[in-house]
Design a protein around this motif. Structure first.
Motif, PDB file in Angstrom:
ATOM      1  N   LYS A  39      36.990  28.939  42.891  1.00 56.31           N
ATOM      2  CA  LYS A  39      37.366  28.033  41.802  1.00 56.31           C
ATOM      3  C   LYS A  39      38.028  28.782  40.653  1.00 56.31           C
ATOM      4  CE  LYS A  39      33.932  24.448  42.777  1.00 56.31           C
ATOM      5  NZ  LYS A  39      32.724  23.726  42.294  1.00 56.31           N
ATOM      6  N   ALA A  40      37.653  30.040  40.460  1.00 54.34           N
ATOM      7  CA  ALA A  40      38.229  30.823  39.360  1.00 54.34           C
ATOM      8  C   ALA A  40      39.604  31.379  39.700  1.00 54.34           C
ATOM      9  CB  ALA A  40      37.281  31.961  38.991  1.00 54.34           C
ATOM     10  N   ASN A  41      39.866  31.653  40.987  1.00 51.42           N
ATOM     11  CA  ASN A  41      41.090  32.367  41.343  1.00 51.42           C
ATOM     12  C   ASN A  41      42.041  31.592  42.254  1.00 51.42           C
ATOM     13  OD1 ASN A  41      40.505  35.320  40.315  1.00 51.42           O
ATOM     14  ND2 ASN A  41      38.637  34.688  41.353  1.00 51.42           N
ATOM     15  N   CYS A  42      41.514  30.671  43.066  1.00 46.41           N
ATOM     16  CA  CYS A  42      42.324  30.087  44.137  1.00 46.41           C
ATOM     17  C   CYS A  42      42.647  28.607  43.961  1.00 46.41           C
ATOM     18  CB  CYS A  42      41.606  30.264  45.479  1.00 46.41           C
ATOM     19  SG  CYS A  42      40.967  31.927  45.767  1.00 46.41           S
ATOM     20  N   VAL A  43      41.803  27.899  43.189  1.00 50.23           N
ATOM     21  CA  VAL A  43      41.889  26.436  43.205  1.00 50.23           C
ATOM     22  C   VAL A  43      43.196  25.904  42.614  1.00 50.23           C
ATOM     23  CG1 VAL A  43      40.846  25.985  40.943  1.00 50.23           C
ATOM     24  CG2 VAL A  43      40.449  24.396  42.836  1.00 50.23           C
ATOM     25  N   ALA A  44      43.909  26.716  41.841  1.00 47.69           N
ATOM     26  CA  ALA A  44      45.173  26.238  41.263  1.00 47.69           C
ATOM     27  C   ALA A  44      46.232  25.992  42.337  1.00 47.69           C
ATOM     28  CB  ALA A  44      45.699  27.237  40.234  1.00 47.69           C
ATOM     29  N   HIS A  46      45.321  26.231  46.016  1.00 42.62           N
ATOM     30  CA  HIS A  46      44.744  25.953  47.331  1.00 42.62           C
ATOM     31  C   HIS A  46      43.590  24.973  47.237  1.00 42.62           C
ATOM     32  CE1 HIS A  46      46.934  29.241  49.338  1.00 42.62           C
ATOM     33  NE2 HIS A  46      46.681  29.977  48.264  1.00 42.62           N
ATOM     34  N   ALA A  47      43.391  24.247  48.331  1.00 40.52           N
ATOM     35  CA  ALA A  47      42.207  23.411  48.520  1.00 40.52           C
ATOM     36  C   ALA A  47      41.669  23.703  49.911  1.00 40.52           C
ATOM     37  CB  ALA A  47      42.553  21.942  48.373  1.00 40.52           C
ATOM     38  N   LEU A  48      40.449  23.297  50.169  1.00 39.32           N
ATOM     39  CA  LEU A  48      39.872  23.539  51.491  1.00 39.32           C
ATOM     40  C   LEU A  48      40.412  22.570  52.534  1.00 39.32           C
ATOM     41  CD1 LEU A  48      36.097  24.251  50.703  1.00 39.32           C
ATOM     42  CD2 LEU A  48      37.923  25.907  51.119  1.00 39.32           C
ATOM     43  N   ASP A  49      40.662  21.317  52.114  1.00 40.62           N
ATOM     44  CA  ASP A  49      40.947  20.270  53.079  1.00 40.62           C
ATOM     45  C   ASP A  49      42.386  19.770  53.106  1.00 40.62           C
ATOM     46  OD1 ASP A  49      40.722  19.264  50.548  1.00 40.62           O
ATOM     47  OD2 ASP A  49      39.664  17.436  51.119  1.00 40.62           O
ATOM     48  N   LYS A  50      43.263  20.311  52.241  1.00 38.61           N
ATOM     49  CA  LYS A  50      44.645  19.841  52.254  1.00 38.61           C
ATOM     50  C   LYS A  50      45.568  20.889  51.655  1.00 38.61           C
ATOM     51  CE  LYS A  50      43.937  17.341  47.922  1.00 38.61           C
ATOM     52  NZ  LYS A  50      43.958  16.024  47.274  1.00 38.61           N
ATOM     53  N   GLN A  51      46.842  20.768  51.983  1.00 40.12           N
ATOM     54  CA  GLN A  51      47.837  21.701  51.484  1.00 40.12           C
ATOM     55  C   GLN A  51      48.239  21.345  50.059  1.00 40.12           C
ATOM     56  OE1 GLN A  51      51.318  22.310  53.954  1.00 40.12           O
ATOM     57  NE2 GLN A  51      52.603  22.550  52.134  1.00 40.12           N
ATOM     58  N   LEU A  52      48.281  22.355  49.196  1.00 35.94           N
ATOM     59  CA  LEU A  52      48.847  22.192  47.861  1.00 35.94           C
ATOM     60  C   LEU A  52      50.085  23.073  47.791  1.00 35.94           C
ATOM     61  CD1 LEU A  52      45.585  22.175  45.695  1.00 35.94           C
ATOM     62  CD2 LEU A  52      46.899  20.229  46.525  1.00 35.94           C
ATOM     63  N   VAL A  53      50.131  24.001  46.861  1.00 41.36           N
ATOM     64  CA  VAL A  53      51.235  24.967  46.857  1.00 41.36           C
ATOM     65  C   VAL A  53      51.130  25.854  48.087  1.00 41.36           C
ATOM     66  CG1 VAL A  53      52.281  26.875  45.607  1.00 41.36           C
ATOM     67  CG2 VAL A  53      51.392  24.915  44.364  1.00 41.36           C
ATOM     68  N   GLY A  54      49.905  26.260  48.396  1.00 40.48           N
ATOM     69  CA  GLY A  54      49.640  27.053  49.594  1.00 40.48           C
ATOM     70  C   GLY A  54      48.892  26.232  50.627  1.00 40.48           C
ATOM     71  N   PRO A  55      48.605  26.823  51.772  1.00 36.49           N
ATOM     72  CA  PRO A  55      47.954  26.072  52.854  1.00 36.49           C
ATOM     73  C   PRO A  55      46.505  25.742  52.543  1.00 36.49           C
ATOM     74  CG  PRO A  55      48.067  28.397  53.396  1.00 36.49           C
ATOM     75  CD  PRO A  55      48.835  28.238  52.123  1.00 36.49           C
ATOM     76  N   HIS A 286      50.680  19.753  37.273  1.00 32.22           N
ATOM     77  CA  HIS A 286      50.233  18.805  38.287  1.00 32.22           C
ATOM     78  C   HIS A 286      50.936  18.985  39.625  1.00 32.22           C
ATOM     79  CE1 HIS A 286      47.287  16.425  36.186  1.00 32.22           C
ATOM     80  NE2 HIS A 286      48.037  16.491  35.104  1.00 32.22           N
ATOM     81  N   LYS A 287      51.860  19.890  39.704  1.00 34.75           N
ATOM     82  CA  LYS A 287      52.392  20.274  41.003  1.00 34.75           C
ATOM     83  C   LYS A 287      51.290  20.913  41.839  1.00 34.75           C
ATOM     84  CE  LYS A 287      56.249  22.885  43.022  1.00 34.75           C
ATOM     85  NZ  LYS A 287      57.382  23.782  42.716  1.00 34.75           N
ATOM     86  N   MET A 288      50.332  21.544  41.134  1.00 33.20           N
ATOM     87  CA  MET A 288      49.223  22.208  41.814  1.00 33.20           C
ATOM     88  C   MET A 288      47.903  21.476  41.625  1.00 33.20           C
ATOM     89  SD  MET A 288      50.250  26.092  40.735  1.00 33.20           S
ATOM     90  CE  MET A 288      50.698  25.624  39.078  1.00 33.20           C
ATOM     91  N   ILE A 289      47.877  20.475  40.728  1.00 30.38           N
ATOM     92  CA  ILE A 289      46.637  19.721  40.483  1.00 30.38           C
ATOM     93  C   ILE A 289      46.874  18.291  40.953  1.00 30.38           C
ATOM     94  CG2 ILE A 289      44.970  18.985  38.748  1.00 30.38           C
ATOM     95  CD1 ILE A 289      45.879  21.328  37.025  1.00 30.38           C
ATOM     96  N   ALA A 290      46.472  18.012  42.179  1.00 32.54           N
ATOM     97  CA  ALA A 290      46.725  16.706  42.773  1.00 32.54           C
ATOM     98  C   ALA A 290      45.573  15.738  42.574  1.00 32.54           C
ATOM     99  CB  ALA A 290      47.009  16.855  44.260  1.00 32.54           C
ATOM    100  N   GLU A 291      44.441  16.244  42.114  1.00 34.36           N
ATOM    101  CA  GLU A 291      43.284  15.377  41.878  1.00 34.36           C
ATOM    102  C   GLU A 291      42.491  15.898  40.700  1.00 34.36           C
ATOM    103  OE1 GLU A 291      40.416  15.424  45.011  1.00 34.36           O
ATOM    104  OE2 GLU A 291      40.909  17.454  45.620  1.00 34.36           O
ATOM    105  N   TYR A 292      41.729  14.996  40.094  1.00 34.58           N
ATOM    106  CA  TYR A 292      40.949  15.357  38.902  1.00 34.58           C
ATOM    107  C   TYR A 292      39.563  15.829  39.319  1.00 34.58           C
ATOM    108  CZ  TYR A 292      38.642  15.045  34.381  1.00 34.58           C
ATOM    109  OH  TYR A 292      37.946  15.338  33.239  1.00 34.58           O
TER     110      TYR A 292
END
Length: 453
Positions: A39-44, A46-55, A286-292
């Motif tokens: 959450k401190a380094n990756c969440v911007a 990446h997500a566990l269940d869907k692709q954001l900027v990264g896989p 919000h390109k990297m924040i798809a949900e609140y």
């Protein structure tokens, strides 16, 4: 027989070692600590269940093992410095870079091997969510006690209603009795006189004409004052807070997340107007924040509501979160303007936000010690970081501006002001005494041409 058992035993040991080796990929770290690090380094990105900027990173250890036969040592090199790994000619690193639109991942040399093990363990075996409250512990509204309580409340309501009706009937009976007593005390002579007396309004007016004229004058004055007061407040909309086509909470952005006002309203520092930020500014985040996923949720709202508003941004700018690309299909957003300075008034944001910043903050905090501000914007726009819906916090009348100019002292600690206004300061000291201060009014803040040109 002994030899066969010996080989069989060795075979079991070999199988156990093999299984434990492959299982160690999934159990080398602390998943709880990995969640914090993720959450401190990756969440911007990446997500566990869907692709954001990264896989999506859920089960990433198993994925790279099956697809590219890579182990955790390669993942550690990639996470710590993916650029160096690509420059070394690593085909897998170059392929991932090409696949995700050549968006370069940040390097994390500060993460230790133990930290990365914890993160990978979290992506493989994320901790289970806290169990929901046991339904058995919830209050049973159908229990005997609950039914008895409901019956008691219903009975109390009926008693109160009957009591009120009885009191009303008693009061009516008393009024009728009082009327009968008054009629009994009235003599026949007085009753006849009251019945035959006729009062002319004209006679009454001539008798009390001066009083009548005085009342009319007073009423006229009150009417004129009311009309004048109404006209003076035309265009003053303090408290005005319209709904916007896309919900935006300043409390979440400026309050909870401490985002600087000028990050979005950058033109307020360098130009006349602060402008409404374009949706491209929103997409910077919000390109990297798809949900609140914030802790604060406004009463009456929920996570699904905020997620839906983010999707409105994506629809307006034509952003496809699945492919992480713009579709080119955009929709204009018709924002409702809140602060609108009249055309005959000149107001420069930069002059106040930059040149007058220290003076305005200092003056405001002296006048409002119980509600001090740390950002110059709040002097005019109120405690913007506490507003879920932005509203007009002040009158923004001419008198309101003039009062501010009369009471706000010029920042004489500024080297330029100290030298430029030196003669004026000396003149004011001679005229009004040594304790006098140089205010905005003293340097031309009340001249008509400053605001009306």
């Amino acid at each position: 027989m002994i030899s066969w058992r010996k080989h069989y035993k060795r075979g079991l040991i070999a199988i156990y070692v093999l299984l434990s080796t492959s299982a160690s990929i999934y159990a080398q770290g602390d998943a709880k600590n990995g969640e914090k690090l993720f959450k401190a380094n990756c969440v911007a990105c990446h997500a566990l269940d869907k692709q954001l900027v990264g896989p999506a990173l859920g089960g990433i250890v198993d994925k790279v093992k099956k697809e590219s036969n890579l182990d955790t040592s390669w993942l550690k090199k990639w996470i710590k410095d993916n650029k160096s790994l690509r420059e070394s000619g690593d085909k897998d690193a170059i392929a991932i870079f090409e696949k995700f639109n050549k968006v370069e991942m940040l390097a994390f040399p500060n993460l230790t091997d133990k930290d990365i093990d914890d993160i990978l363990e979290y992506t493989t075996n994320p901790p289970a969510a806290a169990p929901a409250a046991d339904a058995a512990t919830a209050p049973d509204t159908n229990s005997v006690a609950a039914l008895e309580m409901a019956q008691k409340q219903s009975m109390n309501s009926k008693v109160i209603l009957i009591s009120l009706i009885a009191i009303g009937g008693l009061l009516l009976w008393l009024l009728l009795k009082l009327r009968q007593l008054v009629k009994l005390q009235q003599t026949e002579e007085l009753a006849g006189l009251n019945a035959s007396r006729a009062v002319s309004f004209g006679d009454l007016y001539r008798k009390y004409s001066y009083v009548g004229k005085g009342v009319l004058v007073v009423l006229g004055i009150f009417a004129a004052y009311g009309i004048w007061n109404w006209l003076m407040w035309v265009g003053v909309y303090k408290g005005y807070k319209p709904e916007q086509p896309i919900y935006f909470s300043h409390k979440i952005h400026a309050g909870e997340n401490k985002i600087d006002c000028q990050l979005c309203h950058s033109s307020a520092k360098y130009g006349k107007v602060s402008e409404v930020p374009s949706l491209n500014v929103c997409m910077n985040c919000h390109k990297m924040i798809a949900e609140y996923n914030g802790k604060y949720i406004e009463p009456g709202k929920d996570k699904a509501f905020y997620d839906g508003e983010i999707q409105k941004i994506y629809s307006a700018v034509g952003w496809d979160p699945a492919s992480q690309q713009y579709t080119g299909k955009t929709q204009p957003v018709e924002w409702t303007r809140i602060h609108n300075m009249p055309d005959f008034v000149y107001f420069n944001h930069a002059q106040h936000v930059v040149a007058g910043e220290n003076a305005i903050i200092t003056s405001y905090n002296k006048k409002n010690p119980e509600a001090k501000i740390d950002v110059v914007c709040k002097a005019c726009h109120g405690q913007i970081d506490t507003m879920n819906v932005v509203q007009m916090a002040n009158d923004f009348t001419m008198g309101w501006c003039i009062e501010c100019h009369r009471t706000t002292e010029v920042d004489m600690t500024n080297g330029y002001n100290k030298e430029y206004f030196k003669n004026l300061h000396d003149k004011l000291k001679k005229q009004y005494g040594s304790g006098t201060k140089v205010t905005v009014a003293a340097i031309g803040g009340l001249e008509c041409g400053k605001c009306h040109y």
